[in-house]
Write a protein that holds these residues in place. Structure first.
Motif, PDB file in Angstrom:
ATOM      1  N   MET A   1       4.472 -14.830  -0.953  1.00  0.00           N
ATOM      2  CA  MET A   1       3.505 -13.905  -0.431  1.00  0.00           C
ATOM      3  C   MET A   1       2.758 -14.540   0.722  1.00  0.00           C
ATOM      4  O   MET A   1       2.476 -15.702   0.702  1.00  0.00           O
ATOM      5  CB  MET A   1       2.516 -13.529  -1.522  1.00  0.00           C
ATOM      6  N   LYS A   2       2.425 -13.701   1.700  1.00  0.00           N
ATOM      7  CA  LYS A   2       1.675 -14.226   2.830  1.00  0.00           C
ATOM      8  C   LYS A   2       0.348 -13.488   2.926  1.00  0.00           C
ATOM      9  O   LYS A   2       0.081 -12.555   2.203  1.00  0.00           O
ATOM     10  CB  LYS A   2       2.470 -14.081   4.117  1.00  0.00           C
ATOM     11  N   GLY A   3      -0.510 -13.901   3.864  1.00  0.00           N
ATOM     12  CA  GLY A   3      -1.832 -13.304   4.001  1.00  0.00           C
ATOM     13  C   GLY A   3      -2.885 -14.282   3.547  1.00  0.00           C
ATOM     14  O   GLY A   3      -2.648 -15.472   3.433  1.00  0.00           O
ATOM     15  N   ALA A   4      -4.053 -13.766   3.272  1.00  0.00           N
ATOM     16  CA  ALA A   4      -5.162 -14.617   2.851  1.00  0.00           C
ATOM     17  C   ALA A   4      -4.865 -15.213   1.482  1.00  0.00           C
ATOM     18  O   ALA A   4      -4.280 -14.584   0.624  1.00  0.00           O
ATOM     19  CB  ALA A   4      -6.441 -13.799   2.791  1.00  0.00           C
ATOM     20  N   VAL A   5      -5.265 -16.447   1.326  1.00  0.00           N
ATOM     21  CA  VAL A   5      -5.100 -17.107   0.032  1.00  0.00           C
ATOM     22  C   VAL A   5      -6.225 -16.630  -0.871  1.00  0.00           C
ATOM     23  O   VAL A   5      -7.384 -16.662  -0.500  1.00  0.00           O
ATOM     24  CB  VAL A   5      -5.160 -18.642   0.190  1.00  0.00           C
ATOM     25  N   CYS A   6      -5.866 -16.168  -2.058  1.00  0.00           N
ATOM     26  CA  CYS A   6      -6.872 -15.696  -3.002  1.00  0.00           C
ATOM     27  C   CYS A   6      -7.184 -16.803  -3.987  1.00  0.00           C
ATOM     28  O   CYS A   6      -6.310 -17.270  -4.698  1.00  0.00           O
ATOM     29  CB  CYS A   6      -6.368 -14.453  -3.730  1.00  0.00           C
ATOM     30  N   ASP A   7      -8.429 -17.216  -3.984  1.00  0.00           N
ATOM     31  CA  ASP A   7      -8.893 -18.221  -4.926  1.00  0.00           C
ATOM     32  C   ASP A   7      -8.883 -17.641  -6.327  1.00  0.00           C
ATOM     33  O   ASP A   7      -8.787 -16.440  -6.524  1.00  0.00           O
ATOM     34  CB  ASP A   7     -10.311 -18.674  -4.567  1.00  0.00           C
ATOM     35  N   TYR A   8      -9.062 -18.508  -7.289  1.00  0.00           N
ATOM     36  CA  TYR A   8      -9.091 -18.087  -8.682  1.00  0.00           C
ATOM     37  C   TYR A   8     -10.189 -17.052  -8.924  1.00  0.00           C
ATOM     38  O   TYR A   8     -10.007 -16.095  -9.637  1.00  0.00           O
ATOM     39  CB  TYR A   8      -9.301 -19.314  -9.579  1.00  0.00           C
ATOM     40  N   ASP A   9     -11.356 -17.244  -8.292  1.00  0.00           N
ATOM     41  CA  ASP A   9     -12.487 -16.354  -8.498  1.00  0.00           C
ATOM     42  C   ASP A   9     -12.475 -15.126  -7.588  1.00  0.00           C
ATOM     43  O   ASP A   9     -13.208 -14.179  -7.827  1.00  0.00           O
ATOM     44  CB  ASP A   9     -13.800 -17.102  -8.283  1.00  0.00           C
ATOM     45  N   ILE A  15      -0.889  -5.617  -1.193  1.00  0.00           N
ATOM     46  CA  ILE A  15      -0.385  -4.604  -0.272  1.00  0.00           C
ATOM     47  C   ILE A  15       1.093  -4.855  -0.056  1.00  0.00           C
ATOM     48  O   ILE A  15       1.496  -5.961   0.305  1.00  0.00           O
ATOM     49  CB  ILE A  15      -1.146  -4.657   1.073  1.00  0.00           C
ATOM     50  N   ASN A  16       1.887  -3.832  -0.302  1.00  0.00           N
ATOM     51  CA  ASN A  16       3.329  -3.926  -0.086  1.00  0.00           C
ATOM     52  C   ASN A  16       3.626  -3.609   1.364  1.00  0.00           C
ATOM     53  O   ASN A  16       3.556  -2.461   1.799  1.00  0.00           O
ATOM     54  CB  ASN A  16       4.085  -2.954  -0.995  1.00  0.00           C
ATOM     55  N   ASP A  17       3.928  -4.637   2.130  1.00  0.00           N
ATOM     56  CA  ASP A  17       4.331  -4.480   3.511  1.00  0.00           C
ATOM     57  C   ASP A  17       5.812  -4.113   3.502  1.00  0.00           C
ATOM     58  O   ASP A  17       6.471  -4.186   2.477  1.00  0.00           O
ATOM     59  CB  ASP A  17       4.103  -5.806   4.256  1.00  0.00           C
ATOM     60  N   ILE A  22       1.520  -8.730   0.461  1.00  0.00           N
ATOM     61  CA  ILE A  22       0.414  -9.444   1.080  1.00  0.00           C
ATOM     62  C   ILE A  22      -0.811  -9.338   0.176  1.00  0.00           C
ATOM     63  O   ILE A  22      -1.145  -8.253  -0.292  1.00  0.00           O
ATOM     64  CB  ILE A  22       0.089  -8.844   2.461  1.00  0.00           C
ATOM     65  N   LEU A  23      -1.460 -10.456  -0.070  1.00  0.00           N
ATOM     66  CA  LEU A  23      -2.720 -10.471  -0.806  1.00  0.00           C
ATOM     67  C   LEU A  23      -3.865 -10.460   0.194  1.00  0.00           C
ATOM     68  O   LEU A  23      -3.921 -11.304   1.092  1.00  0.00           O
ATOM     69  CB  LEU A  23      -2.822 -11.718  -1.678  1.00  0.00           C
ATOM     70  N   VAL A  24      -4.775  -9.502   0.036  1.00  0.00           N
ATOM     71  CA  VAL A  24      -5.943  -9.397   0.906  1.00  0.00           C
ATOM     72  C   VAL A  24      -7.190  -9.454   0.029  1.00  0.00           C
ATOM     73  O   VAL A  24      -7.303  -8.692  -0.930  1.00  0.00           O
ATOM     74  CB  VAL A  24      -5.917  -8.076   1.714  1.00  0.00           C
ATOM     75  N   ARG A  25      -8.088 -10.367   0.348  1.00  0.00           N
ATOM     76  CA  ARG A  25      -9.346 -10.468  -0.401  1.00  0.00           C
ATOM     77  C   ARG A  25     -10.186  -9.224  -0.160  1.00  0.00           C
ATOM     78  O   ARG A  25     -10.318  -8.771   0.971  1.00  0.00           O
ATOM     79  CB  ARG A  25     -10.150 -11.676   0.059  1.00  0.00           C
ATOM     80  N   TYR A  26     -10.812  -8.712  -1.216  1.00  0.00           N
ATOM     81  CA  TYR A  26     -11.729  -7.584  -1.060  1.00  0.00           C
ATOM     82  C   TYR A  26     -12.838  -7.943  -0.082  1.00  0.00           C
ATOM     83  O   TYR A  26     -13.263  -7.107   0.710  1.00  0.00           O
ATOM     84  CB  TYR A  26     -12.360  -7.196  -2.399  1.00  0.00           C
ATOM     85  N   SER A  27     -13.287  -9.183  -0.135  1.00  0.00           N
ATOM     86  CA  SER A  27     -14.391  -9.611   0.729  1.00  0.00           C
ATOM     87  C   SER A  27     -14.014  -9.607   2.220  1.00  0.00           C
ATOM     88  O   SER A  27     -14.903  -9.647   3.075  1.00  0.00           O
ATOM     89  CB  SER A  27     -14.882 -11.000   0.322  1.00  0.00           C
ATOM     90  N   GLU A  35      -5.321   8.168   5.395  1.00  0.00           N
ATOM     91  CA  GLU A  35      -4.471   8.814   6.399  1.00  0.00           C
ATOM     92  C   GLU A  35      -3.317   9.488   5.666  1.00  0.00           C
ATOM     93  O   GLU A  35      -2.278   8.879   5.451  1.00  0.00           O
ATOM     94  CB  GLU A  35      -3.964   7.789   7.408  1.00  0.00           C
ATOM     95  N   ASN A  36      -3.554  10.722   5.249  1.00  0.00           N
ATOM     96  CA  ASN A  36      -2.598  11.489   4.444  1.00  0.00           C
ATOM     97  C   ASN A  36      -2.296  10.767   3.141  1.00  0.00           C
ATOM     98  O   ASN A  36      -3.183  10.565   2.347  1.00  0.00           O
ATOM     99  CB  ASN A  36      -1.336  11.820   5.239  1.00  0.00           C
ATOM    100  N   VAL A  37      -1.060  10.342   2.921  1.00  0.00           N
ATOM    101  CA  VAL A  37      -0.699   9.676   1.662  1.00  0.00           C
ATOM    102  C   VAL A  37      -0.876   8.168   1.743  1.00  0.00           C
ATOM    103  O   VAL A  37      -0.606   7.460   0.782  1.00  0.00           O
ATOM    104  CB  VAL A  37       0.748  10.007   1.231  1.00  0.00           C
ATOM    105  N   TYR A  38      -1.337   7.665   2.880  1.00  0.00           N
ATOM    106  CA  TYR A  38      -1.520   6.231   3.075  1.00  0.00           C
ATOM    107  C   TYR A  38      -2.996   5.882   3.220  1.00  0.00           C
ATOM    108  O   TYR A  38      -3.813   6.715   3.588  1.00  0.00           O
ATOM    109  CB  TYR A  38      -0.782   5.748   4.323  1.00  0.00           C
ATOM    110  N   LEU A  39      -3.301   4.631   2.941  1.00  0.00           N
ATOM    111  CA  LEU A  39      -4.612   4.082   3.218  1.00  0.00           C
ATOM    112  C   LEU A  39      -4.465   3.020   4.288  1.00  0.00           C
ATOM    113  O   LEU A  39      -3.566   2.192   4.231  1.00  0.00           O
ATOM    114  CB  LEU A  39      -5.212   3.435   1.959  1.00  0.00           C
ATOM    115  N   LYS A  40      -5.349   3.049   5.249  1.00  0.00           N
ATOM    116  CA  LYS A  40      -5.403   2.007   6.275  1.00  0.00           C
ATOM    117  C   LYS A  40      -6.510   1.055   5.863  1.00  0.00           C
ATOM    118  O   LYS A  40      -7.680   1.426   5.813  1.00  0.00           O
ATOM    119  CB  LYS A  40      -5.706   2.630   7.638  1.00  0.00           C
ATOM    120  N   VAL A  41      -6.133  -0.172   5.514  1.00  0.00           N
ATOM    121  CA  VAL A  41      -7.077  -1.202   5.085  1.00  0.00           C
ATOM    122  C   VAL A  41      -7.349  -2.078   6.304  1.00  0.00           C
ATOM    123  O   VAL A  41      -6.437  -2.727   6.819  1.00  0.00           O
ATOM    124  CB  VAL A  41      -6.495  -2.034   3.921  1.00  0.00           C
ATOM    125  N   VAL A  42      -8.604  -2.085   6.765  1.00  0.00           N
ATOM    126  CA  VAL A  42      -8.958  -2.774   8.001  1.00  0.00           C
ATOM    127  C   VAL A  42      -9.761  -4.035   7.700  1.00  0.00           C
ATOM    128  O   VAL A  42     -10.788  -3.988   7.032  1.00  0.00           O
ATOM    129  CB  VAL A  42      -9.767  -1.843   8.929  1.00  0.00           C
TER     130      VAL A  42
END
Length: 115
Positions: A1-9, A15-17, A22-27, A35-42
């Motif tokens: 997996m690529k993207g931001a590294v998610c710490d234990y906490d 996100i399925n690219d 890809i792992l994206v931190r909520y923070s 956008e219709n049936v999709y979400l754009k996470v910015v």
């Protein structure tokens, strides 16, 4: 997996690219737009598309520093710099619509974050 590294906490979303997961931190999420049936996470550096309902994402993010501001938007409160009765301005200058029905919920969330 690529993207931001998610710490234990750290809480993350998966996100399925088209080619990978890809792992994206909520923070790191500034806002989410339907956008219709999709979400754009910015995030600050990139936008991702994922197939999910905004109501499902809102439930997943409940209790955190996110709030629904419009039928098509959820915003990360950590990135809000200003708002008036009709829009929310983020720290990067992005302006998002604030619907009349969400104003009280938004104000309550901002006050709750400050306390």
């Amino acid at each position: 997996m690529k993207g931001a590294v998610c710490d234990y906490d750290a809480k993350c979303m998966l996100i399925n690219d088209s080619r990978s997961k890809i792992l994206v931190r909520y923070s790191d999420v500034h806002y989410i737009k339907s956008e219709n049936v999709y979400l754009k996470v910015v995030t600050e550096s990139k936008s991702y598309l994922m197939r999910k309902k905004l109501t499902d994402m809102e439930s997943e993010l409940s209790g955190g520093s996110f709030v629904r501001i419009h039928r098509s938007y959820i915003v990360g409160l950590d990135y809000v710099s200003a708002f008036d009765g009709k829009s929310v301005i983020l720290t990067d200058g992005t302006q998002l619509p604030l619907s009349r029905g969400c104003v009280k919920q938004f104000k309550d969330a901002v006050v709750g974050l400050l306390l």
